[in-house]
Design a protein around this motif. Structure first.
Motif, short mmCIF file in Angstrom:
data_model
loop_
_atom_site.label_atom_id
_atom_site.label_comp_id
_atom_site.label_asym_id
_atom_site.label_seq_id
_atom_site.Cartn_x
_atom_site.Cartn_y
_atom_site.Cartn_z
N THR A 51 0.83 -1.31 0.27
CA THR A 51 -0.09 0.11 0.21
C THR A 51 0.78 1.42 -0.09
N GLY A 52 1.31 1.45 -1.12
CA GLY A 52 2.24 2.80 -1.27
C GLY A 52 3.91 1.82 -0.89
N LYS A 53 4.24 1.35 0.00
CA LYS A 53 5.30 0.06 0.06
C LYS A 53 4.76 -1.22 0.46
N ARG A 54 6.05 -1.78 0.79
CA ARG A 54 5.37 -2.70 0.92
C ARG A 54 5.76 -3.15 2.76
N TRP A 55 4.64 -4.10 2.68
CA TRP A 55 4.23 -4.75 4.05
C TRP A 55 3.65 -5.69 4.99
#
Length: 453
Positions: A51-55
């Motif tokens: 979500t915008g960046k990996r999590w």
């Protein structure tokens, strides 16, 4: 209501069943941080996405042990967490990392020794008595027990921090930090998108003036105590002023003392108040549990308020609190930022990935708990049977909450005192809603009827 009449589990957070996307995650997080957790997290050991960046969300106890103990330095608190809290509590124990955290922890630890926590128990007993008096004076009307528990635990933390320092407005401190969290603590779109720290967050910029004034007042109080010397019965400020790192002999400066005291004032009362509010809700929800707890409390207390010496004799009261902390952990989600490549649950972790432990989902994971949404204090009758990293109301590893024993002692004293004197029943149509901004609060309050017994 008898157990046989309970047809639904206690209130819970509705978790998501479909991907939300960036804007959907933002909208959900601003209402309730926990609502971004996928329901899948209650049935899997690990869930990943972007979500915008990996999590990644981690619910596997062995992987959590690696994050919080074996590879601790690779998983510092996330920038989102630090950006949110630093204006309020500086580089205190809650935020600091590495060597700066370690020396503060060594310095503060003796203040929270068993002996010192027991010495503070009379303050907790007195606060429990005052709560019982307020409830009795309310008469046959409904009372918001969540609000009363905040008042009760704030009475305690006020007495054990700046006790007797009339020049320091603790209520103003409480209001100031609470307002800061309410205005600036909501996740901003910048945080979800992973924008760097130097990009201003508008709400946090706007709230800086009030925080600066509050810190100035706290600094003056610390300096005044430093000049005047300790009280006859040392309080937490006295103990911290007297503390020194056993390895380096370094002592905390006034700003360091102030930031840690502000942390203890907020964390030291709100989390305990939440545990008590949710415990009372659950006891009102299940009258059989409440009757059993009352019988235990009345047998031990024989008409008086609970004391520190009583805590060990009230195991079922403690089990209720443990179960309330499982169902409604004050810190329902913690976030870390990976510094180097790693592997968790056989999955690749890259530097910069956000790695979360959704404690709310961990505590309700079907792989770890039987009937995880049910209220069952007896699951804590044998604590050795619970995997250590499956239950994290206070975190774990070296960074486990320094005030955990203080909070649990206070919670048992207050809950036992109240259950021995009152029967609590729900107010129809007034169920609390579990909503997390920074902590998991009962939105709408915990409205209960209290009848003297």
């Amino acid at each position: 209501m008898p157990q046989s009449q309970i047809t639904r589990p206690p209130v819970r957070v509705p978790l998501v069943t479909e991907p939300l996307g960036v804007l959907g995650s933002l909208r959900a997080a601003r209402r309730n941080v926990l609502s971004i957790i996928p329901d899948l997290a209650t049935r899997q050991p690990m869930v990943s996405g972007r979500t915008g960046k990996r999590w990644h969300m981690v619910m596997d106890p062995d992987a959590i042990r690696r994050m919080l103990l074996e590879n601790l330095d690779n998983y510092p608190k996330s920038l989102v967490t630090k950006n949110l809290l630093r204006p309020a509590i500086g580089e205190s124990l809650f935020i600091a990392e590495g060597a700066h955290w370690r020396w503060q922890r060594r310095t503060a630890a003796p203040a929270f020794s068993h002996r010192n926590v027991m010495n503070l128990a009379p303050v907790m007993t007195d606060a429990a008595k005052r709560s019982a008096e307020r409830i009795a004076a309310t008469g046959p009307r409904a009372i918001d027990m969540a609000a009363d528990m905040v008042r009760t635990t704030f009475d305690v933390i006020a007495d054990v921090t700046f006790s007797g320092d009339g020049g320091f407005d603790l209520d103003a401190v409480h209001r100031g930090i609470d307002a800061y969290i309410a205005e600036a603590g909501r996740l901003s779109l910048f945080d979800i998108l992973g924008l760097p720290d130097w990009v201003p967050r508008p709400a946090r910029v706007m709230s800086g003036g009030a925080m600066a004034e509050m810190k100035r007042s706290a600094d003056e109080a610390v300096e005044a105590r430093r000049a005047r010397g300790p009280r006859a019965v040392p309080d937490l400020l006295d103990l911290l002023l007297d503390g020194a790192d056993p390895e380096t002999k370094r002592r905390m400066s006034t700003p360091e003392l102030r930031d840690n005291l502000l942390t203890f004032i907020v964390a030291g009362h709100e989390t305990t108040a939440l545990a008590l509010g949710w415990s009372l809700y659950l006891c009102a929800y299940d009258q059989q549990v409440q009757d059993r707890a009352r019988a235990e409390a009345q047998a031990v207390l024989e008409g008086r308020a609970a004391t520190g010496a009583d805590v060990a004799k009230l195991p079922f009261i403690r089990q209720i609190i443990d179960e309330a902390l499982r169902l409604y952990p004050p810190a329902g989600l913690i976030s870390r930022t990976a510094q180097a490549a790693d592997t968790l649950c056989g999955r690749e972790i890259r530097p910069g990935d956000t790695v979360m432990i959704p404690i709310y989902a961990l505590h309700r994971n079907h792989l770890l708990w039987e009937a995880p949404d049910a209220f069952d204090p007896d699951r804590f009758a044998d604590r050795k049977g619970i995997p250590r990293y499956a239950y994290l109301p206070f975190g774990d590893g070296p960074r486990i909450c320094i005030g955990a024993s203080f909070a649990l002692q206070e919670a048992v004293i207050v809950l036992a005192t109240l259950l021995a004197r009152f029967r609590f029943t729900p107010v129809p149509g007034r169920d609390p809603a579990p909503v997390m901004i920074l902590t998991l609060r009962p939105e709408g309050g915990v409205w209960l009827m209290a009848e003297a017994v």
